[in-house]
Write a protein that holds these residues in place. Structure first.
Motif, PDB file in Angstrom:
ATOM      1  N   ARG A 103       0.858  -1.196   0.000  1.00 40.27           N
ATOM      2  CA  ARG A 103       0.000   0.000   0.000  1.00 40.27           C
ATOM      3  C   ARG A 103       0.889   1.239   0.000  1.00 40.27           C
ATOM      4  O   ARG A 103       1.865   1.313   0.743  1.00 40.27           O
ATOM      5  CB  ARG A 103      -0.889   0.015   1.244  1.00 40.27           C
ATOM      6  N   PHE A 104       0.546   2.222  -0.821  1.00 39.27           N
ATOM      7  CA  PHE A 104       1.327   3.452  -0.887  1.00 39.27           C
ATOM      8  C   PHE A 104       0.924   4.365   0.270  1.00 39.27           C
ATOM      9  O   PHE A 104      -0.127   4.994   0.236  1.00 39.27           O
ATOM     10  CB  PHE A 104       1.101   4.168  -2.220  1.00 39.27           C
ATOM     11  N   ALA A 105       1.757   4.410   1.288  1.00 36.07           N
ATOM     12  CA  ALA A 105       1.477   5.268   2.441  1.00 36.07           C
ATOM     13  C   ALA A 105       1.830   6.711   2.115  1.00 36.07           C
ATOM     14  O   ALA A 105       2.698   6.997   1.284  1.00 36.07           O
ATOM     15  CB  ALA A 105       2.278   4.791   3.655  1.00 36.07           C
ATOM     16  N   ASP A 106       1.143   7.628   2.764  1.00 27.31           N
ATOM     17  CA  ASP A 106       1.431   9.049   2.611  1.00 27.31           C
ATOM     18  C   ASP A 106       2.440   9.454   3.679  1.00 27.31           C
ATOM     19  O   ASP A 106       2.208   9.268   4.872  1.00 27.31           O
ATOM     20  CB  ASP A 106       0.142   9.866   2.752  1.00 27.31           C
ATOM     21  N   LEU A 107       3.567  10.024   3.248  1.00 27.85           N
ATOM     22  CA  LEU A 107       4.631  10.366   4.193  1.00 27.85           C
ATOM     23  C   LEU A 107       4.138  11.302   5.288  1.00 27.85           C
ATOM     24  O   LEU A 107       4.432  11.093   6.472  1.00 27.85           O
ATOM     25  CB  LEU A 107       5.796  11.013   3.436  1.00 27.85           C
ATOM     26  N   ALA A 108       3.412  12.350   4.907  1.00 25.96           N
ATOM     27  CA  ALA A 108       2.981  13.336   5.889  1.00 25.96           C
ATOM     28  C   ALA A 108       1.836  12.809   6.748  1.00 25.96           C
ATOM     29  O   ALA A 108       1.892  12.851   7.981  1.00 25.96           O
ATOM     30  CB  ALA A 108       2.568  14.627   5.180  1.00 25.96           C
ATOM     31  N   GLU A 109       0.797  12.294   6.102  1.00 23.56           N
ATOM     32  CA  GLU A 109      -0.386  11.867   6.850  1.00 23.56           C
ATOM     33  C   GLU A 109      -0.097  10.663   7.741  1.00 23.56           C
ATOM     34  O   GLU A 109      -0.637  10.554   8.840  1.00 23.56           O
ATOM     35  CB  GLU A 109      -1.518  11.533   5.878  1.00 23.56           C
ATOM     36  N   ASP A 110       0.736   9.746   7.277  1.00 24.77           N
ATOM     37  CA  ASP A 110       1.008   8.530   8.040  1.00 24.77           C
ATOM     38  C   ASP A 110       2.245   8.632   8.929  1.00 24.77           C
ATOM     39  O   ASP A 110       2.591   7.680   9.623  1.00 24.77           O
ATOM     40  CB  ASP A 110       1.146   7.342   7.097  1.00 24.77           C
ATOM     41  N   GLY A 111       2.932   9.772   8.874  1.00 24.40           N
ATOM     42  CA  GLY A 111       4.029  10.014   9.801  1.00 24.40           C
ATOM     43  C   GLY A 111       5.293   9.229   9.536  1.00 24.40           C
ATOM     44  O   GLY A 111       6.022   8.895  10.479  1.00 24.40           O
ATOM     45  N   PHE A 112       5.595   8.942   8.273  1.00 22.88           N
ATOM     46  CA  PHE A 112       6.826   8.219   7.949  1.00 22.88           C
ATOM     47  C   PHE A 112       7.965   9.189   7.659  1.00 22.88           C
ATOM     48  O   PHE A 112       7.759  10.244   7.053  1.00 22.88           O
ATOM     49  CB  PHE A 112       6.608   7.300   6.745  1.00 22.88           C
ATOM     50  N   ASP A 113       9.158   8.811   8.092  1.00 21.94           N
ATOM     51  CA  ASP A 113      10.354   9.600   7.790  1.00 21.94           C
ATOM     52  C   ASP A 113      10.859   9.329   6.377  1.00 21.94           C
ATOM     53  O   ASP A 113      11.443  10.212   5.737  1.00 21.94           O
ATOM     54  CB  ASP A 113      11.485   9.264   8.774  1.00 21.94           C
ATOM     55  N   LEU A 114      10.621   8.111   5.907  1.00 18.63           N
ATOM     56  CA  LEU A 114      11.232   7.667   4.657  1.00 18.63           C
ATOM     57  C   LEU A 114      10.313   6.652   3.989  1.00 18.63           C
ATOM     58  O   LEU A 114       9.677   5.843   4.656  1.00 18.63           O
ATOM     59  CB  LEU A 114      12.596   7.024   4.965  1.00 18.63           C
ATOM     60  N   ALA A 115      10.247   6.719   2.659  1.00 24.43           N
ATOM     61  CA  ALA A 115       9.503   5.727   1.886  1.00 24.43           C
ATOM     62  C   ALA A 115      10.425   5.170   0.812  1.00 24.43           C
ATOM     63  O   ALA A 115      11.182   5.909   0.188  1.00 24.43           O
ATOM     64  CB  ALA A 115       8.256   6.343   1.249  1.00 24.43           C
ATOM     65  N   ILE A 116      10.373   3.867   0.617  1.00 29.43           N
ATOM     66  CA  ILE A 116      11.114   3.210  -0.455  1.00 29.43           C
ATOM     67  C   ILE A 116      10.100   2.793  -1.510  1.00 29.43           C
ATOM     68  O   ILE A 116       9.099   2.154  -1.192  1.00 29.43           O
ATOM     69  CB  ILE A 116      11.889   1.983   0.053  1.00 29.43           C
ATOM     70  N   ARG A 117      10.353   3.170  -2.753  1.00 26.50           N
ATOM     71  CA  ARG A 117       9.436   2.863  -3.839  1.00 26.50           C
ATOM     72  C   ARG A 117      10.192   2.221  -5.006  1.00 26.50           C
ATOM     73  O   ARG A 117      11.343   2.581  -5.273  1.00 26.50           O
ATOM     74  CB  ARG A 117       8.754   4.139  -4.344  1.00 26.50           C
ATOM     75  N   THR A 118       9.543   1.306  -5.684  1.00 26.82           N
ATOM     76  CA  THR A 118      10.091   0.733  -6.907  1.00 26.82           C
ATOM     77  C   THR A 118       9.158   1.082  -8.055  1.00 26.82           C
ATOM     78  O   THR A 118       7.953   1.223  -7.862  1.00 26.82           O
ATOM     79  CB  THR A 118      10.243  -0.798  -6.807  1.00 26.82           C
TER      80      THR A 118
END
Length: 319
Positions: free
Chosen positions: A130-145
């Protein structure tokens, strides 16, 4: 009075909408907040806020000055954080979201090694397609392919590229024959990656000087796990389009055969994404640097000749 401190009080008063709210937030008295604002107004010779007994509002100059103050304060905080980084090691929680399979096999081992180096660093890892939202879900970092959608305020850095290969089991090829051209794929059954709510993604084949050729295979089997797809391919259930790093051992063992040997492999980009900020935190910077150093070695093809490399502009800021 200290000018930076007065700027900070002024910005907080604007953000919170009143001197009283700013005083509570900053643990100051209401009159002291007013003194900071008047200090700036007297220094500038311009009114910043129109004040009445019922409400306050920014003047046109006050609005422009407010925006500049925010930038100045952010740069000051970034400068202080830069100095702190030189004296400290990464600490606190690092929240990272990543694709389930790629994250489990490639990203997580690198981050666990990083956590082993720095005892004060805490990891909070989410392995999900699932593509999480960095701001809304509070993630520091996202890895995408794969491809990236354009999104303001997000920085992207390419970490590596993973080559994609079409492969099948010898048992399947004995019965159905081997496709020699891309056009032959239409005559074969495929095992395709699919998850709920997502359309079946086409298989991509690069062409020199042109956009990639898209082929939507006939997929009788649809799975949302790449390891399961590889296992089904080994069992002779059909063709599979897999990252070469995942299929490599099976190909070397002879349980899978790489097909279309004259066709360049399509390279899927892997990116790290984070929110734009005046200063990138030490924990995020070290994580991105560690991934950028380790992932290309994992992704590297053994023959190095089949990949048609391309430089496609990334619709994110940064590099």
């Amino acid at each position: 009075m200290d000018r930076l401190e007065s700027m900070a009080v002024f910005v907080r008063a604007v953000d919170l909408g009143s001197f009283a709210a700013a005083a509570t937030a900053l643990d100051l008295s209401g009159p002291m907040v007013g003194k900071h604002v008047r200090f700036l107004e007297e220094r500038l010779g311009m009114r910043l806020i129109n004040r009445t007994t019922r409400r306050q509002s920014l003047t046109d100059f006050g609005r422009a000055y407010y925006e500049r103050c925010r930038l100045v304060l952010a740069e000051a905080e970034a400068a202080d954080a830069l100095a702190a980084d030189q004296l400290a090691e990464p600490r606190g929680k690092l929240r990272v979201t990543m694709p389930a399979h790629f994250g489990r096999h490639c990203v997580t081992p690198v981050l666990l090694k990083l956590a082993g180096q720095y005892p004060m660093l805490q990891l909070d890892l989410s392995l999900s397609d699932r593509f999480a939202d960095l701001a809304e879900d509070g993630f520091d970092l996202a890895i995408r392919t794969g491809g990236l959608d354009d999104k303001a305020g997000v920085i992207a850095r390419r970490l590596a590229r993973q080559d994609m290969v079409v492969c099948a089991a010898p048992s399947y090829l004995e019965i159905h024959g081997e496709p020699r051209r891309i056009e032959d794929l239409a005559d074969h059954q495929a095992i395709v990656y699919h998850r709920p709510g997502m359309i079946v993604q086409p298989w991509l084949f690069p062409r020199e000087g042109q956009t990639a050729l898209e082929v939507t295979p006939n997929g009788r089997l649809r799975l949302d796990d790449l390891d399961a797809i590889a296992d089904a391919a080994v069992d002779g259930m059909g063709l599979a389009w897999l990252p070469y790093w995942l299929a490599r051992k099976r190909i070397q063992a002879g349980t899978l055969v790489e097909l279309l040997p004259d066709q360049p492999r399509y390279p899927y980009d892997c990116h790290a994404l984070w929110l734009r900020t005046p200063h990138l935190s030490l924990k995020v910077r070290l994580a991105v640097d560690a991934l950028a150093a380790a992932l290309p070695k994992m992704m590297a093809p053994t023959d190095g000749l089949r990949s048609l490399r391309r430089d496609v502009p990334v619709p994110y800021e940064g590099g």
